[in-house]
Design an enzyme around this catalytic site. Structure first.
Site, mmCIF file in Angstrom:
data_model
loop_
_atom_site.group_PDB
_atom_site.id
_atom_site.type_symbol
_atom_site.label_atom_id
_atom_site.label_comp_id
_atom_site.label_asym_id
_atom_site.label_seq_id
_atom_site.Cartn_x
_atom_site.Cartn_y
_atom_site.Cartn_z
ATOM 1 N N HIS A 112 0.729 -1.274 0.045
ATOM 2 C CA HIS A 112 -0.095 0.244 0.027
ATOM 3 C C HIS A 112 0.859 1.245 -0.175
ATOM 4 O O HIS A 112 0.293 2.499 -0.101
ATOM 5 C CB HIS A 112 -0.967 0.135 1.222
ATOM 6 C CG HIS A 112 -1.945 -1.190 1.245
ATOM 7 N ND1 HIS A 112 -2.859 -1.351 0.230
ATOM 8 C CD2 HIS A 112 -2.400 -1.965 2.094
ATOM 9 C CE1 HIS A 112 -3.702 -2.199 0.464
ATOM 10 N NE2 HIS A 112 -3.320 -2.738 1.788
ATOM 11 N N ASP A 149 -2.355 -10.821 -2.437
ATOM 12 C CA ASP A 149 -2.987 -10.119 -0.943
ATOM 13 C C ASP A 149 -4.587 -9.705 -1.496
ATOM 14 O O ASP A 149 -4.637 -9.514 -2.341
ATOM 15 C CB ASP A 149 -2.325 -9.079 -0.743
ATOM 16 C CG ASP A 149 -2.796 -8.357 0.820
ATOM 17 O OD1 ASP A 149 -2.198 -8.713 1.616
ATOM 18 O OD2 ASP A 149 -3.703 -7.715 0.869
ATOM 19 N N HIS A 151 -6.190 -7.344 -0.578
ATOM 20 C CA HIS A 151 -6.287 -5.856 -0.892
ATOM 21 C C HIS A 151 -5.550 -5.380 -2.154
ATOM 22 O O HIS A 151 -4.335 -6.012 -2.243
ATOM 23 C CB HIS A 151 -5.819 -5.021 0.367
ATOM 24 C CG HIS A 151 -6.434 -5.350 1.603
ATOM 25 N ND1 HIS A 151 -6.033 -6.189 2.625
ATOM 26 C CD2 HIS A 151 -7.664 -4.869 2.140
ATOM 27 C CE1 HIS A 151 -6.535 -6.528 3.478
ATOM 28 N NE2 HIS A 151 -7.702 -5.495 3.501
ATOM 29 N N ASP A 233 -4.190 -12.885 3.134
ATOM 30 C CA ASP A 233 -5.518 -12.453 3.733
ATOM 31 C C ASP A 233 -6.861 -12.785 3.078
ATOM 32 O O ASP A 233 -7.812 -12.458 3.425
ATOM 33 C CB ASP A 233 -5.577 -11.022 4.303
ATOM 34 C CG ASP A 233 -4.762 -10.110 3.236
ATOM 35 O OD1 ASP A 233 -4.652 -10.608 2.243
ATOM 36 O OD2 ASP A 233 -4.599 -8.849 3.620
HETATM 37 ZN ZN LIG Z 1 -3.952 -7.235 2.726
#
Ligand SMILES: [Zn+2]
Length: 297
Positions: A112, A149, A151, A233
């Site tokens: 991120h 991931d 996200h 995740d």
């Molecule tokens: Zn994540």
């Protein structure tokens, strides 16, 4: 980042525990992570972004919030430089042929972190820094970054959106933090194959995305090296999101990537831990991933 925070030291402990319990710890070569230099961080990040971490370290026991869920403690500067330093050292070891591939059990995570800002538990973008290092030091011209991931890896996409030498492929739950990565149809660059999926997506759908979207792009790109943003995740036991993967899916995805690397990249893969917050599922998933990377599955 605080006792309440999911990005906790227990994550690496859980991975170590499962590596030992599974019996593969002794089959792997373990190395310590060196510190990345400021020049290494500058491969991706602005001076302001670097200074914002370096110059705001609180006293031991205190926290300095960069945003509501990204906090610094007294050790964060060194920890973040070790995370990036691990990715760089792994890249060097793989490029030198000392090891076939490498997994970096590192925190804080990185995907991120944009060139200009730490966010979403991430201080510096470990994978992006290592990818730039590989291009700059070794002259590689075609890199693939695979982000599984749950996200969206907004920092990685921001870093390389104008650089077609880097193919990024991912899936990510949408809508979900950081609420990025969805572009109007046809406006996404060809080297950004980032596929949004709704909550409650199951593994058969994810595998279809890998077969139908990732693999054709990877074969067309013929990467000389593959970096993996290995977040776990999307596991069905992880409450931070709602995607239904299990350990066998991470093993299957890894097998596809090992085959692409074998075809075009002399097997070169550097995988870096991103998310994954359900501790048992995280440890078991890393074991599944490493068994394939190590060729012992
Ligand atoms: Zn994540």
């Amino acid at each position: 980042m605080g006792d309440w925070h999911p990005e906790s030291p227990f994550r690496l402990q859980a991975i170590d525990d499962q590596l030992i319990a599974s019996g593969i710890a002794n089959l792997l070569e373990h190395r310590e992570a060196p510190l990345a230099s400021v020049e290494d961080l500058q491969l991706v990040h602005s001076d302001a972004a670097i200074a914002r971490v370096r110059d705001h370290l609180p006293a031991p026991g205190d926290y300095y919030p960069l945003d509501s869920d990204t906090l610094l403690n007294a050790c964060s500067w060194d920890a973040a430089r070790r995370a990036a330093g691990a990715a760089i050292a792994a890249t060097d070891a793989v490029m030198a042929g000392e090891v076939d591939n490498a997994f970096c059990a590192i925190r804080p995570p990185g995907h991120h972190a944009t060139p200009d800002a730490a966010m979403g538990f991430c201080l510096f973008n470990n994978v992006a820094i290592a990818a730039r290092h590989a291009m700059q030091v070794y002259g590689l011209e075609r890199i693939a970054i695979v982000d599984f991931d749950v996200h969206h890896g907004n920092g990685t996409e921001d870093t390389f959106s104008e650089d077609p030498r880097v193919l990024m492929v991912s899936f990510f739950q949408h809508p979900l933090y950081p609420y990025t990565g969805v572009h109007p149809a046809g406006s996404e660059p060809a080297h950004m194959v980032n596929v949004p999926v709704p909550a409650y997506t199951r593994s058969d759908v994810i595998r279809d995305i890998v077969r139908q979207r990732w693999l054709p792009a990877l074969h067309a790109h013929r990467p000389e090296m593959i970096f993996i943003s290995a977040g776990f995740d999307a596991h069905r036991e992880d409450d931070i999101a709602s995607v239904g993967l299990v350990e066998a899916d991470y093993a299957w995805i890894t097998r596809q990537l090992v085959e692409v690397a074998r075809l075009y990249a002399k097997g070169r893969i550097v995988s870096c831990l991103e998310g994954g917050y359900a501790l048992s599922a995280l440890g078991r998933s890393v074991v599944a991933h490493l068994k394939v990377l190590a060729g012992i599955d």
